[in-house]
Design an enzyme around this catalytic site. Structure first.
Site, PDB file in Angstrom:
ATOM      1  CB  THR A 146      -0.870  -0.049   1.282  1.00 33.52           C
ATOM      2  OG1 THR A 146      -1.815  -1.093   1.108  1.00 33.52           O
ATOM      3  CG2 THR A 146      -1.593   1.248   1.565  1.00 33.52           C
ATOM      4  CB  THR A 174       1.055  -0.055   4.976  1.00 35.81           C
ATOM      5  OG1 THR A 174       1.098  -1.272   4.203  1.00 35.81           O
ATOM      6  CG2 THR A 174       2.416   0.175   5.622  1.00 35.81           C
TER       7      THR A 174
HETATM    8  N1  ASP Z   1      -3.790  -2.320   4.808  1.00 35.33           N
HETATM    9  C1  ASP Z   1      -4.135  -2.735   3.466  1.00 35.33           C
HETATM   10  C2  ASP Z   1      -5.424  -3.483   3.485  1.00 35.33           C
HETATM   11  O1  ASP Z   1      -5.672  -4.184   4.432  1.00 35.33           O
HETATM   12  C3  ASP Z   1      -3.110  -3.608   2.873  1.00 35.33           C
HETATM   13  C4  ASP Z   1      -1.750  -2.988   2.818  1.00 35.33           C
HETATM   14  O2  ASP Z   1      -1.380  -2.239   3.714  1.00 35.33           O
HETATM   15  O3  ASP Z   1      -1.019  -3.273   1.857  1.00 35.33           O
HETATM   16  O4  ASP Z   1      -6.162  -3.401   2.534  1.00 35.33           O
END
Ligand code: ASP
Length: 342
Positions: free
Chosen positions: A210, A261
């Site tokens: 992310t 993230t």
């Molecule tokens: N936090 C994001 C999600 O759960 C994933 C990520 O951080 O890459 O969609």
């Protein structure tokens, strides 16, 4: 003029009437930097031994370019909201990150994108979930913030709203990359061999990818934004923390701006981004204590990932509890780009 506003802020704090309180004494001594910015490109099992020198160089170059975009805007007196949107737009257009082009696939083999943005000056916010045809989801989130009475739009309605706002549209295949397609095939294969749905977080090499950006501008305004494709092989309209205000993104001029993230479900349950701000507001914690405290608490409860945060003085914090996190920061005082644990 360059240092006028920060200096004025310190002077005003020195003269504030509640000078008897500890808070104002402490604030009076803290210098406010004219601007500060931090970015992330996801956390996860990012180990040097698994990274080719070419990949490492490509990530560092992308982080450097993204950081320079936001830094330039802030140096020239632009707003933190512009810095956040344009920095994230660059990261969305890069196939390296799990946002915009290069995002992970759903179980059904398409891309569904989430993004959010918050303005610390007004605490106005905009968020979108499960977009499929909007090239830059962060721009759609900003359009919700600026041109709609709502905060959070999802699915075909969100696509339609962004379309009506005149944002660039693309075929869903624009977002597709070979690398993410392979990850989906791997997950589907594993799922076929097991009973029931695969836990994306149980994968040994999971990376979140992310992207996010937090910024403080010369006017003293904070902003935060986050953009993602979510988790590989997601289904049933799953949406994580990234577009959830208070979970993946939060900004308040009184405290800080935060972008997260990691394991989205945990970040939602622990209201991670807002908790950093709340610890500062209610407990008087410093940015770094609040940010580290929240990540520690998350880790104790089984969640993993990280966050980037900047406070109203321009302090920057980037704690995470995974092997690595793509991250960078810049202010007139400090600048750095990192991937692994230091
Ligand atoms: N936090 C994001 C999600 O759960 C994933 C990520 O951080 O890459 O969609």
């Amino acid at each position: 003029m360059r240092y006028f506003l920060p200096v004025l802020a310190v002077v005003l704090l020195c003269c504030s009437s509640n000078s008897g309180s500890d808070m104002s004494k402490e604030a009076a001594q803290v210098e406010r930097l004219p601007y500060a910015i931090a970015i992330h490109g996801g956390a996860g099992t990012i180990l040097k031994e698994n990274m080719s020198p070419e990949m490492e160089a490509a990530y560092l170059e992308a982080l450097e370019t993204a950081l320079s975009i936001g830094e330039g805007i802030l140096q020239n007196g632009g707003s933190s909201l512009d810095a956040v949107v344009q920095t994230i737009e660059y990261l969305e257009n890069s196939p390296l990150f799990n946002a915009g082009k290069g995002a992970v696939f759903t179980h059904e083999g398409r891309v569904e994108l989430d993004a959010s943005i918050m303005d610390g000056a007004t605490r106005n916010a905009g968020a979108v979930g499960s977009l499929t045809i909007i090239k830059n989801p962060i721009k759609a989130a900003r359009a919700v913030l600026e041109h709609s009475p709502h905060v959070f739009l999802v699915g075909s309605g969100a696509d339609r709203f962004a379309l009506e706002q005149g944002l660039d549209t693309v075929e869903n295949t624009y977002f597709h990359t070979e690398r993410r397609w392979k990850s989906l095939q791997k997950a589907l294969e594993k799922e076929g061999q097991s009973t029931g749905q695969l836990d994306p977080y149980a994968e040994p090499d999971h990376k979140y990818g992310t992207v996010g950006c937090v910024a403080l501008d010369r006017a003293g305004n904070l902003a935060a934004g986050t953009s993602t494709g979510g988790t590989n092989n997601k289904r049933f309209g799953r949406i994580g923390d990234s577009p959830v205000i208070g979970a993946g993104t939060y900004a308040d001029n009184a405290t800080c701006a935060v972008s997260c993230t990691g394991t989205g479900e945990y970040f939602i349950r622990f209201a991670v981004a807002h908790d950093v701000s709340a610890r500062m507001a209610y407990r008087g914690e410093s940015l770094s204590d609040a940010a580290q405290g929240v990540i520690d608490e998350l880790g104790k409860n089984g969640g993993d990932g990280g966050l980037i945060a900047v406070d109203r003085y321009g302090h920057i914090s980037q704690p995470f509890n995974t092997a690595g996190m793509y991250r960078a920061y810049a202010s007139p005082k400090e600048r750095g780009l990192f991937i692994y644990q230091k």
